[in-house]
Design an enzyme around this catalytic site. Structure first.
Site: not given
Length: 519
Positions: A211, A187, A106
């Site tokens: 997330s 997210s 990420k």
């Protein structure tokens, strides 16, 4: 403003980069597990060929084809890392089950590769730190190939209460591989969509509250939000030191456990979370079952999966979630205070090329670049965080203590104690909602993430199939240190249910023939 440069590869570039890989037949990487890839490499397929195949898949599907926008940058050093793994294999010195396996990171997690860590914001487009976050260093030390960086909800979804999950100024809007008009959640939206689409074997996401588990559930994946502190959060663009944690995302519990074994903090040999799974059993285990309000179709699917657990030997005990008045407000107050303190501290360590050195300067940057940074929603949470009074403020200390008590002692702990159970079971979330740039997120249905996120407890989501053509997840939650327990339970359920369905990249959800009418 200088255009942000991404390292997307085209097919011609791949042919050049692959070198001797061209002599091999292109390996199939779609829906392949870590074990499948290791078996292929043991049989003579090179890591370089596998890595090139994943890069070709990204080139064909991320900015063309279904246009998932799951990847912010591919790693120009990925094929070199793969060739190094191949060299180790030729000498019989492989480093374990991840050696030669491509994984994605990420883009709020630093890597020493020549890629910026942007958190999706143009304010960090020059944040090339040339340092590994400890979690990446551990994966690299295990031989994993760092394939690239995944898109995310900008600033990990803490900028605005009206945000659209999965959108960032750097990467655009991530699309859900199951229905392209639906949210990939956030997210860690890019990590979720990328692994659902087989852009790599597994990925690293991060979670503050939901997330990892939300994008995992809504992209048909396994996702683990581990016990706080099990995986280091150093060199990760922060929100909250009391809730932030990296976590693995994969298409199976085994693959997520292999990732966890090689991500967990500490020195010495990797942990063995994955090695224990094949001995796991639910026979006689008491599971506390939550039945929150949910749509009828989701309820029907959930009740069917509870029967799967029961047939596997689990003892199901109904649990009622207590009223925890004020938990949401206290959590948000904690996050805003820690955001200012933690982000200011992080930004101070970034390279000189990064000109936004404080939260206040990020706010000013967003205001000055409103057309690109704030075309859909604002930054009211940033502005509220900028006014907080610091980590020694008595009000902050009070709400942090209250939130821990509500989520832990009066929340998860109380429910498990009353049920005399080891694990709490719940639907992870409702169905993926339509992506909406006008109104932002509008989630409906249950959400299991808040209590374990605030308490710092492990939370595993496992696919429980499709509802109206869309993925939904089943959550397993334990108290601190119960990571192996939730993995064991999730693995037994997964093997018994075989509920995961691969994506079809439909423009809209396939909810059944009723859409066609009678004529």
């Amino acid at each position: 403003m200088k255009r942000f440069q991404r390292n997307f590869l085209n097919f011609a570039a791949l042919a050049t980069l692959a070198g001797p890989v061209g002599a091999q037949q292109t390996p199939m990487v779609e829906e392949r597990s870590i074990g499948d890839l290791q078996a292929a490499m043991a049989s003579g397929t090179s890591s370089a060929a596998i890595t090139a195949a994943y890069l070709a898949r990204v080139a064909a599907m991320d900015r063309t084809g279904p246009t998932l926008r799951a990847i912010i940058a591919t790693n120009p050093d990925a094929l070199a890392q793969a060739r190094a793994s191949d060299a180790r294999r030729r000498t019989g010195k492989t480093l374990g089950p991840l050696d030669g396996v491509p994984v994605l990171i990420k883009d709020n997690i630093e890597t020493l590769d020549p890629m910026a860590t942007t958190a999706g914001s143009l304010a960090l487009k020059d944040n090339v730190t040339h340092r590994d976050a400890p979690v990446v260093a551990k994966l690299r030390g295990a031989g994993a190939v760092i394939l690239g960086k995944t898109n995310l909800s900008e600033w990990a979804n803490i900028r605005s209460t009206a945000s659209m999950s999965g959108w960032s100024a750097v990467g655009g809007l991530v699309r859900n591989p199951y229905a392209l008009d639906r949210t990939a959640c956030g997210s860690s939206s890019g990590s979720g969509a990328a692994i659902a689409a087989s852009f790599a074997a597994a990925a690293v996401g991060t979670e503050t509250d939901g997330s990892v588990v939300c994008p995992a559930a809504m992209n048909g994946l396994v996702g683990l939000k581990p016990t706080l502190g099990l995986i280091s959060g150093q060199h990760v663009v922060p929100i909250s030191h009391s809730q932030d944690t990296p976590g693995p995302m994969a298409r199976s519990v085994m693959d997520a456990a292999i990732m966890l074994s090689n991500m967990a903090s500490g020195t010495g040999a990797a942990a063995d979370y994955h090695r224990r799974l094949t001995r796991a059993s639910l026979r006689g285990m008491r599971l506390a079952v939550l039945r929150p309000p949910m749509p009828d179709a989701l309820k029907e699917r959930y009740e069917a999966q509870l029967l799967v657990l029961k047939r596997a030997g689990a003892v199901l005990v109904d649990a009622d979630q207590p009223k925890l008045d004020g938990l949401g407000e206290t959590e948000l107050d904690v996050l805003k205070t820690e955001l200012k303190a933690d982000l200011d501290a992080y930004l101070a360590t970034t390279p000189a090329a990064v000109k936004t050195r404080t939260l206040d300067q990020v706010i000013a940057f967003n205001t000055a670049n409103k057309a690109t940074e704030m075309p859909f929603f604002g930054q009211e949470l940033f502005e509220q965080a900028a006014k907080t009074k610091g980590l020694s403020d008595a009000e902050y200390l009070g709400v942090r203590a209250k939130s821990l008590r509500l989520a832990g002692a009066e929340g998860v702990d109380a429910m498990l104690k009353t049920a005399r159970a080891t694990i709490l079971v719940s639907p992870t979330y409702g169905l993926p909602w339509l992506s909406d740039s006008v109104s932002g997120d509008h989630a409906e249905g249950p959400s299991a993430s808040e209590l374990p996120a605030v308490a710092g407890y492990p939370h595993l989501t496992v696919p429980m199939g499709l509802v109206k053509g869309l993925p939904v997840g089943l959550s397993f939650i334990a108290t601190a240190g119960g990571d192996q327990a939730v993995l064991d339970a999730g693995y037994v359920y997964e093997q018994a249910s075989r509920a995961r369905v691969a994506p079809r990249y439909l423009p809209v959800a396939d909810a059944g023939p009723g859409l066609d009418g009678a004529r």
